[in-house]
Design a protein around this motif. Sequence first.
Motif, short mmCIF file in Angstrom:
data_model
loop_
_atom_site.label_atom_id
_atom_site.label_comp_id
_atom_site.label_asym_id
_atom_site.label_seq_id
_atom_site.Cartn_x
_atom_site.Cartn_y
_atom_site.Cartn_z
N ARG A 47 -64.26 32.74 62.79
CA ARG A 47 -65.66 32.46 62.47
C ARG A 47 -66.57 33.48 63.14
O ARG A 47 -66.36 33.87 64.28
CB ARG A 47 -66.02 31.05 62.96
N ASP A 96 -72.95 33.28 65.06
CA ASP A 96 -72.30 32.05 65.51
C ASP A 96 -73.33 30.94 65.53
O ASP A 96 -74.53 31.19 65.47
CB ASP A 96 -71.70 32.24 66.90
N GLU A 115 -70.55 23.61 58.70
CA GLU A 115 -69.99 24.83 58.12
C GLU A 115 -71.13 25.68 57.59
O GLU A 115 -71.70 25.40 56.55
CB GLU A 115 -69.01 24.49 57.00
#
Length: 195
Positions: A32, A151, A160
């Motif tokens: 991520r 982030d 998400e």
Amino acid sequence: QGQAVADVAYFYGEEAPITGLFGDAPVSDVPRGHGFDFVNADALLHLLSVDHGDLVAPSGARYRLLYLGGSSRFMTLPVLQRVRELVTAGATVVGKRPESSPSLADDPVQFQTLADAVFGRDEQVHGVGQGRVFGSVKDALAALKLSPDFDYQAGQADAEVLAIHRHLRTHEIYFLTNRRDRAEDRLGVGPRQVA
């Protein structure tokens, strides 16, 4: 506007169309916060080059590493040869050693010899020419000292949020998409600066 910013050129293989591999499911094997662009065999063979360790596309897009994901456990001999050329020129490649070629026209002995040269035997990091081949994308990102570009810490554990980053000479633009049907907060741009 601007230039796309992505850390990873994601080669998804030659066996299936990208929609057959991922469909509506998000890519889960790139950590991520690290942007990526999909790369097909044609782009890998004819468009990407290496400049100071980065993979560079004719558009000017730069990638810090080539990730062999999707169905790349099977790879034709010309693609494997191109991977060797890129890593020899200084690229960072991440992926597992391909099992074999899906093409009956490729020589299996030549394929295995080349795969040994590029990926080594059971090594987590293998040097080839000026570049390196890693077995783990997290290890490669750590070796490159590449922190996430975007982030977030949302209040919900199943949040998400995806981001696309574009670089202008005077600004950084982030397009965010919330994949849940609710509001999210506490989002933040990562500490990395774009040169």
